[in-house]
Design a protein around this motif. Structure first.
Motif, mmCIF file in Angstrom:
data_model
loop_
_atom_site.group_PDB
_atom_site.id
_atom_site.type_symbol
_atom_site.label_atom_id
_atom_site.label_comp_id
_atom_site.label_asym_id
_atom_site.label_seq_id
_atom_site.Cartn_x
_atom_site.Cartn_y
_atom_site.Cartn_z
ATOM 1 N N THR A 256 37.393 32.549 34.282
ATOM 2 C CA THR A 256 36.137 33.288 34.386
ATOM 3 C C THR A 256 35.699 33.791 33.011
ATOM 4 O O THR A 256 34.577 33.523 32.565
ATOM 5 N N ILE A 257 36.584 34.505 32.342
ATOM 6 C CA ILE A 257 36.229 35.079 31.044
ATOM 7 C C ILE A 257 35.937 33.965 30.041
ATOM 8 O O ILE A 257 34.961 34.001 29.293
ATOM 9 N N SER B 74 30.245 41.109 28.866
ATOM 10 C CA SER B 74 29.960 40.986 30.297
ATOM 11 C C SER B 74 30.926 39.997 30.939
ATOM 12 O O SER B 74 31.267 40.138 32.116
ATOM 13 N N ALA B 75 31.403 39.001 30.181
ATOM 14 C CA ALA B 75 32.432 38.096 30.707
ATOM 15 C C ALA B 75 33.699 38.876 31.023
ATOM 16 O O ALA B 75 34.311 38.697 32.077
ATOM 17 N N VAL B 76 34.074 39.775 30.122
ATOM 18 C CA VAL B 76 35.276 40.579 30.326
ATOM 19 C C VAL B 76 35.125 41.468 31.559
ATOM 20 O O VAL B 76 36.038 41.593 32.377
ATOM 21 N N ILE B 77 33.922 42.057 31.703
ATOM 22 C CA ILE B 77 33.723 42.937 32.856
ATOM 23 C C ILE B 77 33.755 42.133 34.160
ATOM 24 O O ILE B 77 34.336 42.562 35.161
ATOM 25 N N THR C 213 36.251 42.818 37.287
ATOM 26 C CA THR C 213 35.928 43.029 38.711
ATOM 27 C C THR C 213 36.794 42.123 39.566
ATOM 28 O O THR C 213 37.239 42.497 40.644
ATOM 29 N N ARG C 214 37.039 40.904 39.071
ATOM 30 C CA ARG C 214 37.881 40.001 39.851
ATOM 31 C C ARG C 214 39.305 40.552 39.913
ATOM 32 O O ARG C 214 39.954 40.529 40.952
ATOM 33 N N ILE D 108 34.248 51.331 42.384
ATOM 34 C CA ILE D 108 34.666 50.835 41.073
ATOM 35 C C ILE D 108 33.921 49.537 40.741
ATOM 36 O O ILE D 108 33.348 49.386 39.664
ATOM 37 N N SER D 109 33.892 48.604 41.708
ATOM 38 C CA SER D 109 33.177 47.339 41.489
ATOM 39 C C SER D 109 31.706 47.600 41.214
ATOM 40 O O SER D 109 31.096 46.988 40.330
ATOM 41 N N PHE D 110 31.121 48.509 41.989
ATOM 42 C CA PHE D 110 29.701 48.819 41.845
ATOM 43 C C PHE D 110 29.401 49.322 40.434
ATOM 44 O O PHE D 110 28.457 48.860 39.796
#
Lengths: 319, 285
Positions: free
Chosen positions: A187-188, A232-235, A239-240, A300-302
């Motif tokens: 993902t990242i 944003s990739a890291v975030i 979340t995953r 947390i995800s939100f």
């Protein structure tokens, strides 16, 4: 859709300029257009509303059940007590919250350098044949069910960790973080890759023209220019990692206690919910406490998604 | 995701239960008609599914929907009116440690489930007494050499609190003794499959499981000198076993009654039930 629109109409609408005259030339076709457009609008609106409704109901349902908890125990007990012994009416979730945060941090610590490095390799250094090999492989890794990662962790990673650490169990934060790191890596890497590729070519050309080496171009120009995309990739990876359950539950040990070492069996929010939810009574404090933990995860995800959104907006302004 | 799935399952079973109520009202004497919803223990699920298949063949107008989640969801679903039958690994009409009795429910015995203490292949010990097991699970005994094995720490692997297997193991093998969480060398697993993998891949591990799962990398140890076999359960010398129950709201009626009677019938008990490696209830009398 397919039945009412004839192939002849497509070019007329697509090139745009045929629209006005076509209305005058054929009122019947105009009516058909209007109808199909309206139908599509209604269909889309309905889909969006249905989605919002389902989402709202999920939040409402979890939140409602979760808030019942505070009728039974105080919020301070739930958030700040480290004692989770539901059999004896002690519902302190602090250990899970701390563990969840430290597991996520540890995962990122392992995954980010590796995946950003791979993204740089993919976007800047690798020859074309290697790119066409790495990218599909990474996409494929996303599709592997998490329980498979968990099983591999249990049967391959844990015995290995036991051997190098001398522990007799091996379960704990490190094992979970390693499994999660492998899961969030694609993902990242892929999103950072896209961010790096989208850095304008003129930046690099200018840097090379000033006599920079390739390493300097990458470190001083390309990475800073794509830093928001990488963030944003890291975030997204985070979340995953926060919400991942099945893989974690198999390698973390599931002992509800604060992790004092990397190899101590412990438990995080997700793993504790999945271990206990099927064994508790519907209308019990225990059940409410698990719902509150789920609600916390949702929050947390939100917050993380909100952060991505805000970052995305500021990036749009800068460009 | 889990919650979402639970919600859908609940909603679906509710729909099925409501339609079952309507269908049940219309059932006439003579040919059997209706819908039966079974929920609860995963250990009993294979048995329920096999019985449902055979029962529906004999009574084509009866529809049986069965799902498994965990033992305690069985009697709970019955209490809420979501299911007609709640499969449970213990008699939920009585108090067990951690769970209060479900008032007004009737426990129908359907099978005997034997459990076994298992250890990793590398463990040299092949017999453990009740006292030794109590010591191991309460944390008083933490090294295999204290029970006649090699000098190595014991790794305790257990099921989560509320698991039917755990309830029964605690009552029968530990004589009601505690299973105490430890700082290290202690791990909880979520299902019988995970338990088997964990014990099989962790040296010096001890755990417990349904007897039918014992194979491969784990070995069953003797309990107070008696081997864990179905023969020893039947002749009364091996004590770690429990009845599996179908819980119903009051005495079962109509199609539900007929289905439970079919599961308890000699034909099913001696046939398919034995093939699935459960033990017929009649063997214990």
């Amino acid at each position: 859709m397919g039945t009412s629109v004839t192939p002849v109409q497509e070019p007329a609408t697509l090139n745009g300029k045929g629209n006005g005259p076509a209305v005058n030339a054929d009122p019947k076709r105009h009516g058909r257009h209007l109808l199909s457009n309206n139908l599509f609008t209604i269909y889309s609106t309905f889909s969006i509303l249905a989605l919002c409704l389902v989402l709202g109901l999920v939040i409402l349902f979890i939140g409602k059940t979760a808030l019942l908890l505070f009728g039974q125990i105080s919020p301070a007990d739930f958030f700040f007590s480290f004692n989770w012994t539901p059999e004896e009416d002690a519902f302190g979730a602090a250990a899970f919250i701390v563990n969840t945060l430290s597991l996520t941090a540890l995962t990122l610590l392992i995954a980010v350098p590796v995946s950003v490095g791979m993204a740089v390799l993919c976007a800047e250094i690798a020859p074309r044949w290697m790119k066409t090999f790495i990218r599909p492989v990474l996409d494929l890794l996303v599709g592997i069910p998490s329980i498979v990662y968990g099983y591999l962790g249990l049967t391959v990673l844990l015995p290995f960790l036991r051997r190098i650490s001398g522990e007799s169990l091996g379960d704990g934060l490190l094992a979970a973080a390693l499994v999660l790191a492998i899961m969030v890596l694609p993902t990242i890497c892929r999103i950072s890759d896209d961010a790096i590729v989208s850095v304008p070519r003129k930046y690099r050309d200018a840097a090379y023209a000033l006599g920079s080496t390739r390493l300097q171009v990458i470190m001083r120009v390309v990475l800073p220019a794509s830093s928001r995309g990488i963030l944003s990739a890291v975030i997204l990876g985070m979340t995953r990692a926060v919400g991942e359950t099945m893989a974690v539950v198999m390698v973390i040990g599931n002992t509800p206690q604060l992790a004092k070492s990397l190899f101590a069996p412990t438990s995080v929010l997700t793993s504790n919910i999945v271990m206990q939810i099927s064994n508790v009574e519907f209308d019990s404090t225990w059940n409410y406490a698990l719902h509150m933990m789920a609600f916390l995860l949702l929050l947390i995800s939100f917050v993380m998604i909100l952060v991505i959104r805000i970052l995305g907006r500021t990036r749009g302004k800068n460009a | 995701m889990k919650l979402l799935r639970k919600m859908t399952v609940t909603a679906l079973t509710a729909v099925i239960a409501v339609s079952a109520a309507f269908a049940g009202g219309a059932a006439a004497a003579g040919s059997l008609k209706g819908k039966i919803t079974v929920n609860g223990s995963t250990a009993l699920l294979p048995l329920t599914l096999q019985a449902a298949k055979e029962f529906q063949k004999m009574n084509p107008k009866v529809k049986i929907a069965a799902s498994g989640k965990g033992s305690v969801t069985g009697p709970q679903a019955v209490k809420k009116g979501i299911a007609d039958i709640g499969a449970c690994d213990w008699d939920a009409s009585m108090d067990v440690p951690g769970f209060k009795a479900f008032d007004g429910q009737v426990a129908n015995k359907v099978a005997v489930i034997p459990f076994a203490t298992i250890v990793n292949k590398n463990v040299g010990v092949d017999n453990l007494t009740t006292e030794q097991l109590k010591g191991i699970y309460s944390g008083k005994i933490s090294n295999w050499k204290e029970v006649g094995g090699a000098d190595a720490d014991i790794v305790v692997i257990t099921r989560a609190f509320g698991s039917g297997t755990r309830v029964n193991y605690q009552a029968k093998a530990l004589d009601g003794g505690d299973i105490v969480k430890k700082e290290k060398n202690y791990k909880e697993t979520g299902s019988s499959g995970d338990m088997k993998t964990a014990v099989g891949t962790t040296p010096n591990a001890i755990g417990y499981i349904d007897l039918v799962y014992v194979s491969g990398d784990v070995k069953a140890v003797k309990f107070n000198g008696v081997a864990a076999t179905t023969e020893n359960v039947i002749n009364g010398s091996y004590k770690i076993w429990a009845y599996g129950y179908y819980m119903t709201k009051g005495q079962p009626t109509g199609a539900t009654k007929a289905f439970i009677e079919y599961v308890q019938s000699k034909k099913f008990q001696q046939g398919s039930l034995k093939k699935l490696k459960f033990i017929p209830i009649s063997a214990m009398n």
